[in-house]
Design an enzyme around this catalytic site. Structure first.
Site, short mmCIF file in Angstrom:
data_model
loop_
_atom_site.label_atom_id
_atom_site.label_comp_id
_atom_site.label_asym_id
_atom_site.label_seq_id
_atom_site.Cartn_x
_atom_site.Cartn_y
_atom_site.Cartn_z
N HIS A 2 -2.83 8.22 5.39
CA HIS A 2 -3.02 6.94 4.84
C HIS A 2 -4.39 6.69 5.11
O HIS A 2 -5.08 6.01 4.32
CB HIS A 2 -1.84 5.77 5.43
N LYS A 7 -9.11 8.02 0.95
CA LYS A 7 -9.83 6.79 0.75
C LYS A 7 -11.42 6.65 1.25
O LYS A 7 -11.95 5.68 0.85
CB LYS A 7 -9.03 5.66 1.96
N GLU A 65 -1.59 5.37 13.17
CA GLU A 65 -1.35 6.57 12.23
C GLU A 65 -1.26 7.85 13.11
O GLU A 65 -0.62 8.91 12.98
CB GLU A 65 -1.70 6.67 10.97
N PHE A 118 1.75 -3.19 4.10
CA PHE A 118 1.96 -4.45 4.58
C PHE A 118 3.35 -4.89 4.59
O PHE A 118 4.00 -4.43 3.58
CB PHE A 118 1.22 -5.71 3.98
N CYS A 146 0.76 -1.23 -0.22
CA CYS A 146 -0.09 -0.22 0.02
C CYS A 146 0.90 1.37 -0.01
O CYS A 146 0.22 2.38 -0.09
CB CYS A 146 -0.86 -0.05 1.11
N HIS A 176 -9.65 2.12 -0.99
CA HIS A 176 -7.99 1.80 -0.93
C HIS A 176 -7.48 1.62 -2.09
O HIS A 176 -8.08 0.25 -2.54
CB HIS A 176 -7.67 0.81 0.28
#
Length: 412
Positions: free
Chosen positions: A302, A334, A313, A398, A163, A339
Site C-alpha cells: 500500500h 504510489k 504495514e 480509512f 483507499c 495515491h
C-alpha cells in the site's frame, strides 16, 4: 469446488501514461507523474503537488454527449474498461450479457460537482443546481456507465472502502466468479478528486506531503517521508472463470488465487499499530491459495509515504511472513503515480500482473534511506529483472479496511 479465476484483459488511465502499455513503459523508465498542481491556485494550500492525468480528452474515446454526461472519474473508468475489453478479445455479441458483471468502485465520486453546485446554491439559489448533479456525483456511476457502455447486464456493484476500494472491487469480482454469480467480471477502481476541497481536506488531516519537489514528495518507506501525494486515474481488469476463458481461446495473463479482507476495528484513519489486521488479510489470501509465505516473490505494498502506514504495514508484513519477511521484494507504485485512492489497488493489481508477465519489479522512487524499523527489502534505485511467480497486492483504507489479492503466473 470453487472455480479458478483468470485475468484476460487490462486497461489503465494513470499520471504516467494512458493505456496499460504506456503506463508500464513509464514504470520501467522510473517515470514519476507528480507535478506542481496547475488546476487551481494553491497559494493558500499546504500541499502544492499532485499526480495529475494530463492530455486526457474524453472525446477522443467516446462521443461528446456521453462525455458531457460523465464526470472525470466515470470517464476514466469507461476509457479503461473499453481498453480492458478490447485487450481481452471478449466479443459481447457472443456472450450472455447477464453473465457479464461489473465490480468497479470509487472512493469519493465527484468532488468537483459537489464544489461547483455548492457555490451555485449559495450564490444563485437552488434553481441553478445542475439537474444531473446527483447521477454525475455519486460513486456507483462508474460501474453504471461501464455497464451501459459495454452492455454488461449481470451483477453490477460498487464497493467503497476508501483507499482499499480498487482491491476490494477486484476481490469481490473474484468471489462472484468463484461462486458462479457471473462468468466474466469487469473489475477495478477509479478516482478524480484533485480539487480544492479534495486537496484541502486531506491536507487539513495532515495526510499530504508538503514537499514542493515532485521527485521527493511521494517517498514510501523513506525516513523523511511526510505524507502522500494525491493522484487520479483508473485501473480496470477483465476477470473470467478459467473454463470460460479456455472455451473462447482467450490470452490469459495471470490467475487470482487468493483474496483476504479484514477490518482493524481500531481507528478511523490510522491502521492498527501492530499491523495485525493487514497481516491477517495477507495470511488469509495465502492460505486460500494454499501457499506458504516463502513462495511469494513480490509485494506491491500500500506504501502511501505516510509515517503510520509505512511503519504499520511493515509490521504487518513481518507478522504475516515471519522469518521470510526479509526475503520478499517490496515496492509501492504510489512512488510513481501518487495515491490514486479508490483506483490505487486496481492500478497496483495491474502492476503485479505486468511484473509476473515481464519478470520485472520496479523500485520505490524517492527512497534513499529507511528508518531503523523499516528494514525489509524495499527495492531501491533501480528495478530488478527477476522471475515473479506469486505477487501480492495490499490496500489499506480509512476506517480500517484491509484488502489483499494474491495473483500467480498462470499454469494449466
Amino acid at each position: 469446488m470453487s472455480r479458478r479465476v483468470v485475468v484476460t484483459g487490462m486497461g489503465a488511465v494513470t499520471p504516467i501514461g494512458i493505456g496499460v502499455e504506456n503506463f508500464w513503459k513509464g514504470v520501467k523508465e522510473n517515470k514519476v507523474g507528480i507535478q506542481l498542481i496547475d488546476r487551481f491556485d494553491t497559494t493558500e494550500f499546504k500541499a502544492k503537488v499532485a499526480a495529475q492525468v494530463n492530455d486526457f480528452n474524453a472525446k477522443d474515446y467516446m462521443d461528446a454527449k456521453s462525455a458531457k454526461r460523465m464526470e472525470k472519474f466515470c470517464q476514466f473508468a469507461v476509457v479503461a474498461a473499453k481498453e480492458a475489453l478490447e485487450n481481452s478479445g471478449l466479443d459481447m455479441s457472443k456472450e450472455d450479457p447477464y453473465r457479464v458483471g461489473v465490480s468497479v468502485g470509487s472512493g469519493i465520486g465527484s468532488l468537483e460537482q459537489a464544489e461547483e453546485n455548492t457555490l451555485k446554491l449559495k450564490e444563485k439559489g437552488p434553481g441553478r443546481i445542475n439537474p444531473l448533479l446527483v447521477p454525475e456525483m455519486i460513486t456507483n456511476m462508474a460501474a453504471g456507465n461501464i455497464s451501459i457502455a459495454l452492455g454488461a447486464k449481470g451483477k453490477s456493484i460498487n464497493v467503497v472502502t476508501a483507499c482499499a476500494t480498487g482491491t476490494h472491487s477486484i476481490g469481490e469480482a473474484f468471489r462472484s466468479i468463484q461462486c458462479k454469480d457471473a462468468d466474466v467480471m469487469i473489475a477495478g477502481g477509479t478516482e478524480s478528486c484533485i480539487t480544492p476541497l479534495g486537496v484541502g481536506g486531506f491536507a487539513a488531516l495532515t495526510a499530504l506531503s508538503t514537499s514542493t519537489d515532485p521527485m521527493n514528495a511521494s517517498r514510501p518507506f523513506d525516513k523523511d517521508r511526510d505524507g502522500f501525494v494525491m493522484g487520479e486515474g483508473a485501473g480496470i481488469v477483465i476477470l473470467e472463470s478459467l473454463e470460460h476463458a479456455l472455451e473462447r481461446g482467450a490470452n490469459i495473463y495471470a490467475e487470482i488465487v487468493g483474496y483476504g479482507a479484514t477490518s482493524d476495528a481500531y481507528h478511523i484513519t490510522s491502521p492498527a499499530e501492530d499491523g495485525s489486521g493487514a497481516a491477517r488479510a495477507m495470511t488469509n489470501a495465502m492460505e486460500e491459495a494454499g501457499i506458504t509465505p516463502d513462495m511469494v516473490d513480490y509485494i506491491n505494498a500500500h506504501g502511501t509515504s505516510t509515517h503510520h502506514n509505512d511503519l504499520f504495514e511493515t509490521r504487518a508484513i513481518k507478522l504475516a511472513f515471519g522469518d521470510t519477511a526479509k526475503d520478499v521484494k517490496i515496492s509501492s507504485t504510489k512512488s510513481m503515480v501518487g495515491h490514486l485512492l479508490g483506483a490505487a489497488g486496481a492500478v497496483e493489481f495491474i502492476t503485479c500482473v505486468k511484473s509476473i508477465e515481464d519478470g520485472y519489479v520496479h523500485p520505490n522512487m524517492g527512497l534513499k534511506e529507511s528508518d531503523e524499523e523499516l528494514d525489509l527489502d524495499y527495492v531501491k534505485d533501480e528495478g530488478i529483472e527477476m522471475e515473479v511467480n506469486y505477487a501480492l497486492s495490499n490496500s489499506l483504507g480509512f476506517g480500517g479496511h484491509n484488502a489483499t489479492v494474491l495473483v500467480k503466473k498462470y499454469t494449466a
